[in-house]
Design a protein around this motif. Structure first.
Motif, PDB file in Angstrom:
ATOM      1  N   GLY A  37      -8.662   1.159  36.282  1.00 11.98           N
ATOM      2  CA  GLY A  37      -8.237   0.069  37.152  1.00 11.98           C
ATOM      3  C   GLY A  37      -6.721  -0.064  37.199  1.00 11.98           C
ATOM      4  O   GLY A  37      -6.126  -0.219  38.266  1.00 11.98           O
ATOM      5  N   ARG A  38      -6.085   0.024  36.032  1.00 12.92           N
ATOM      6  CA  ARG A  38      -4.617  -0.064  35.982  1.00 12.92           C
ATOM      7  C   ARG A  38      -3.973   1.103  36.720  1.00 12.92           C
ATOM      8  O   ARG A  38      -2.965   0.943  37.408  1.00 12.92           O
ATOM      9  N   ILE A  40      -5.220   2.825  39.257  1.00 15.18           N
ATOM     10  CA  ILE A  40      -5.380   2.601  40.702  1.00 15.18           C
ATOM     11  C   ILE A  40      -4.364   1.571  41.179  1.00 15.18           C
ATOM     12  O   ILE A  40      -3.688   1.769  42.197  1.00 15.18           O
ATOM     13  N   ASP A  41      -4.237   0.465  40.449  1.00 14.93           N
ATOM     14  CA  ASP A  41      -3.292  -0.586  40.841  1.00 14.93           C
ATOM     15  C   ASP A  41      -1.864  -0.065  40.864  1.00 14.93           C
ATOM     16  O   ASP A  41      -1.095  -0.355  41.790  1.00 14.93           O
ATOM     17  N   ALA A  42      -1.487   0.725  39.859  1.00 10.85           N
ATOM     18  CA  ALA A  42      -0.129   1.268  39.792  1.00 10.85           C
ATOM     19  C   ALA A  42       0.130   2.244  40.934  1.00 10.85           C
ATOM     20  O   ALA A  42       1.217   2.234  41.536  1.00 10.85           O
ATOM     21  N   ARG A  44      -1.343   2.291  43.897  1.00 14.48           N
ATOM     22  CA  ARG A  44      -1.224   1.526  45.145  1.00 14.48           C
ATOM     23  C   ARG A  44       0.146   0.852  45.238  1.00 14.48           C
ATOM     24  O   ARG A  44       0.775   0.867  46.284  1.00 14.48           O
ATOM     25  N   ALA A  45       0.603   0.267  44.120  1.00 14.01           N
ATOM     26  CA  ALA A  45       1.894  -0.422  44.115  1.00 14.01           C
ATOM     27  C   ALA A  45       3.049   0.546  44.371  1.00 14.01           C
ATOM     28  O   ALA A  45       4.058   0.163  44.980  1.00 14.01           O
ATOM     29  N   SER A  79     -14.121  -2.274  43.942  1.00 16.61           N
ATOM     30  CA  SER A  79     -13.441  -3.528  44.281  1.00 16.61           C
ATOM     31  C   SER A  79     -11.983  -3.320  44.671  1.00 16.61           C
ATOM     32  O   SER A  79     -11.308  -4.268  45.070  1.00 16.61           O
ATOM     33  N   ARG A  80     -11.492  -2.088  44.573  1.00 14.22           N
ATOM     34  CA  ARG A  80     -10.100  -1.796  44.877  1.00 14.22           C
ATOM     35  C   ARG A  80      -9.999  -0.927  46.130  1.00 14.22           C
ATOM     36  O   ARG A  80     -10.870  -0.120  46.418  1.00 14.22           O
ATOM     37  N   HIS A  82      -8.707   2.060  48.552  1.00 10.75           N
ATOM     38  CA  HIS A  82      -8.394   3.475  48.388  1.00 10.75           C
ATOM     39  C   HIS A  82      -8.013   4.024  49.761  1.00 10.75           C
ATOM     40  O   HIS A  82      -8.286   3.405  50.788  1.00 10.75           O
TER      41      HIS A  82
END
Length: 105
Positions: A37-38, A40-42, A44-45, A79-80, A82
């Motif tokens: 999860g981290r 994916i978030d990184a 995307r950011a 939930s994220r 892509h």
């Protein structure tokens, strides 16, 4: 904008490995899910494309059967957002049967 030369590829993060018949025991699955999860978030950011790959077998398969909870992406991925999605199906390693007498290259 130039075409990105890198991507985060998230492969087979599916319920079968968490609550299904193929549970991951090491490393700790909850730690792995949090790290995924981290990541994916990184990505995307940072504007790095995220590619999600899902393994799906025929509905009659005992694992990753299409339409089952086990085949679904785990919520840490589903939930994220892509950028790309790839659905893959298992293929036999030896399309014509036994590997006997075959050369592997």
């Amino acid at each position: 904008m130039t075409t990105p030369r890198r991507a985060l590829i998230v492969i087979d993060v599916q319920n079968e490995y968490v609550t299904g018949d193929l549970p991951i025991e090491f490393p700790d699955v909850q730690t792995s899910l949090a790290n995924i999860g981290r990541a994916i978030d990184a990505a995307r950011a940072a504007g790095v494309p995220v590619v999600v790959v899902q393994n799906v077998a025929p509905a009659t398969s005992p694992l990753f059967a299409r339409g089952t909870v086990g085949a679904e992406l785990h919520s840490v991925v589903s939930s994220r957002a892509h950028d790309h999605f790839v659905e893959k199906s298992p293929a036999p390693i030896w399309p014509s049967g036994s590997p006997r007498g075959r050369s592997i290259r």
